[in-house]
Scaffold this motif. Structure first.
Motif, PDB file in Angstrom:
ATOM      1  N   TYR A  75       0.811  -1.220   0.000  1.00  0.00           N
ATOM      2  CA  TYR A  75       0.000   0.000   0.000  1.00  0.00           C
ATOM      3  C   TYR A  75       0.847   1.274   0.000  1.00  0.00           C
ATOM      4  CZ  TYR A  75      -3.199   3.598   1.686  1.00  0.00           C
ATOM      5  OH  TYR A  75      -3.909   4.753   1.832  1.00  0.00           O
ATOM      6  N   PRO A  76       1.886   1.389   0.852  1.00  0.00           N
ATOM      7  CA  PRO A  76       2.671   2.640   0.854  1.00  0.00           C
ATOM      8  C   PRO A  76       3.343   2.937  -0.484  1.00  0.00           C
ATOM      9  CG  PRO A  76       3.111   1.384   2.844  1.00  0.00           C
ATOM     10  CD  PRO A  76       2.340   0.484   1.920  1.00  0.00           C
ATOM     11  N   LEU A  77       3.573   1.895  -1.301  1.00  0.00           N
ATOM     12  CA  LEU A  77       4.221   2.128  -2.582  1.00  0.00           C
ATOM     13  C   LEU A  77       3.382   3.000  -3.510  1.00  0.00           C
ATOM     14  CD1 LEU A  77       5.757  -1.408  -3.311  1.00  0.00           C
ATOM     15  CD2 LEU A  77       6.915   0.635  -2.433  1.00  0.00           C
ATOM     16  N   TRP A  78       2.065   2.996  -3.302  1.00  0.00           N
ATOM     17  CA  TRP A  78       1.205   3.824  -4.146  1.00  0.00           C
ATOM     18  C   TRP A  78       1.499   5.312  -3.960  1.00  0.00           C
ATOM     19  CZ3 TRP A  78      -1.436   1.942  -8.073  1.00  0.00           C
ATOM     20  CH2 TRP A  78      -1.792   0.593  -8.061  1.00  0.00           C
ATOM     21  N   PHE A  79       2.041   5.673  -2.812  1.00  0.00           N
ATOM     22  CA  PHE A  79       2.346   7.088  -2.577  1.00  0.00           C
ATOM     23  C   PHE A  79       3.508   7.566  -3.458  1.00  0.00           C
ATOM     24  CE2 PHE A  79       0.191   5.985   1.388  1.00  0.00           C
ATOM     25  CZ  PHE A  79      -0.705   7.040   1.486  1.00  0.00           C
ATOM     26  N   HIS A  80       4.280   6.639  -4.003  1.00  0.00           N
ATOM     27  CA  HIS A  80       5.360   7.025  -4.916  1.00  0.00           C
ATOM     28  C   HIS A  80       4.849   7.292  -6.328  1.00  0.00           C
ATOM     29  CE1 HIS A  80       8.564   6.054  -2.049  1.00  0.00           C
ATOM     30  NE2 HIS A  80       7.872   4.971  -1.728  1.00  0.00           N
ATOM     31  N   LEU A  81       3.640   6.867  -6.617  1.00  0.00           N
ATOM     32  CA  LEU A  81       3.121   6.949  -7.979  1.00  0.00           C
ATOM     33  C   LEU A  81       3.040   8.379  -8.513  1.00  0.00           C
ATOM     34  CD1 LEU A  81       2.077   5.352 -10.377  1.00  0.00           C
ATOM     35  CD2 LEU A  81      -0.228   5.492  -9.396  1.00  0.00           C
ATOM     36  N   PRO A  82       2.468   9.341  -7.776  1.00  0.00           N
ATOM     37  CA  PRO A  82       2.404  10.716  -8.328  1.00  0.00           C
ATOM     38  C   PRO A  82       3.787  11.281  -8.646  1.00  0.00           C
ATOM     39  CG  PRO A  82       0.939  10.493  -6.447  1.00  0.00           C
ATOM     40  CD  PRO A  82       1.760   9.246  -6.489  1.00  0.00           C
ATOM     41  N   ALA A  83       4.737  11.097  -7.726  1.00  0.00           N
ATOM     42  CA  ALA A  83       6.093  11.593  -7.987  1.00  0.00           C
ATOM     43  C   ALA A  83       6.709  10.886  -9.193  1.00  0.00           C
ATOM     44  CB  ALA A  83       6.969  11.395  -6.759  1.00  0.00           C
ATOM     45  N   GLY A  84       6.444   9.572  -9.316  1.00  0.00           N
ATOM     46  CA  GLY A  84       6.975   8.823 -10.451  1.00  0.00           C
ATOM     47  C   GLY A  84       6.415   9.308 -11.774  1.00  0.00           C
TER      48      GLY A  84
END
Length: 280
Positions: free
Chosen positions: A2-11
């Motif tokens: 779940y926390p990995l989704w927070f990297h999506l916008p920056a990616g």
């Protein structure tokens, strides 16, 4: 997961605004292109770019400008930070005054100083003339133009360097200064043996940021001199922009790639070396 989704916008932002344009630039630097046509020509753009007579001057000016502005920002930023962390009157107001130029538009600063440095009607030369000194052609003398712009760059950017140094000095534990006071250490001793070594991370940050800004400098130089007189204050970025203006889009894209490689070739090894020395 779940926390990995927070990297999506920056990616997504990194991919769209940096990765894709960078890859596209490397491709288009190998072509002769317009908005309607693309022709692959290999490394001809790079060969032609290095044959440009203004390029050698632009490379030299870029390094002189970057290292001069970086050195002055480090020295002045550190001295101002030491002053503004001491017990002086109106310390908060003085911090605001030093940092204010950072907030002003670079183009606005360039236009303002272009007027102030006018050799005939500029306020600076008028003041010098009132005390019997003949002011030079700050922006019209080929031997002074680049250095005049560099001084304005330092005036505008030293506030950020000072702020970084203030943060670094404030973070130094008070126990060091108290122990030095007990031992009878002078202010100069404190500066040499406490502030200089323990503010090293701030120095690394200021050096890296200043060098990146100096090597990529364009807007202030273009606003004040447009690379003149002649090519004496041209830097790599202004040479690239002139190629864009002339319609040589592939050639100027190759120049952008060269600038990217030059900045990376200097900054990455320097950053690694400075951070390695900092961790020892």
């Amino acid at each position: 997961m779940y926390p990995l989704w927070f990297h999506l916008p920056a990616g997504v932002f990194f991919l769209v605004l940096f990765a894709i344009p960078t890859i596209a630039s490397f491709y288009f630097s190998l072509t002769r292109w317009t908005l309607f046509d693309v022709e692959f020509i290999g490394f001809d753009n790079f060969v032609q770019f290095f044959r440009e007579p203004a390029l050698v001057q632009g490379f030299t000016n870029t390094f002189v400008y970057a290292f001069l502005t970086s050195a002055l920002k480090v020295v002045l930023g550190l001295l101002l930070a030491v002053l503004l962390t001491s017990q002086i009157i109106a310390r908060g107001f003085l911090r605001s005054v030093v940092f204010f130029p950072v907030l002003v538009s670079t183009i606005g600063v360039g236009v303002t100083f272009q007027v102030l440095m006018d050799p005939f009607d500029g306020l600076i030369n008028q003041v010098l003339g009132s005390i019997g000194i003949t002011g030079p052609g700050w922006l019209t003398d080929p031997s002074l133009a680049l250095f005049s712009v560099a001084l304005v760059d330092v005036w505008k950017g030293v506030g950020l360097a000072t702020l970084i140094y203030i943060a670094g000095i404030v973070a130094i534990p008070a126990e060091y200064f108290e122990a030095a006071k007990v031992d009878g250490a002078s202010s100069l001793t404190n500066f040499r043996y406490i502030i200089l070594p323990l503010a090293r991370p701030a120095t690394v940050t200021v050096v890296i940021l200043s060098l990146i800004g100096g090597l990529r400098s364009f807007d202030l130089i273009w606003a004040m001199t447009r690379g003149g007189p002649g090519f004496t204050s041209d830097v790599i970025a202004s040479v690239i922009y002139k190629q864009y203006q002339a319609g040589f889009f592939g050639l100027s894209t190759a120049g952008n790639v060269i600038l990217f490689v030059v900045v990376a070739a200097i900054i990455f090894p320097l950053s690694w070396w400075l951070n390695r020395k900092d961790s020892e």
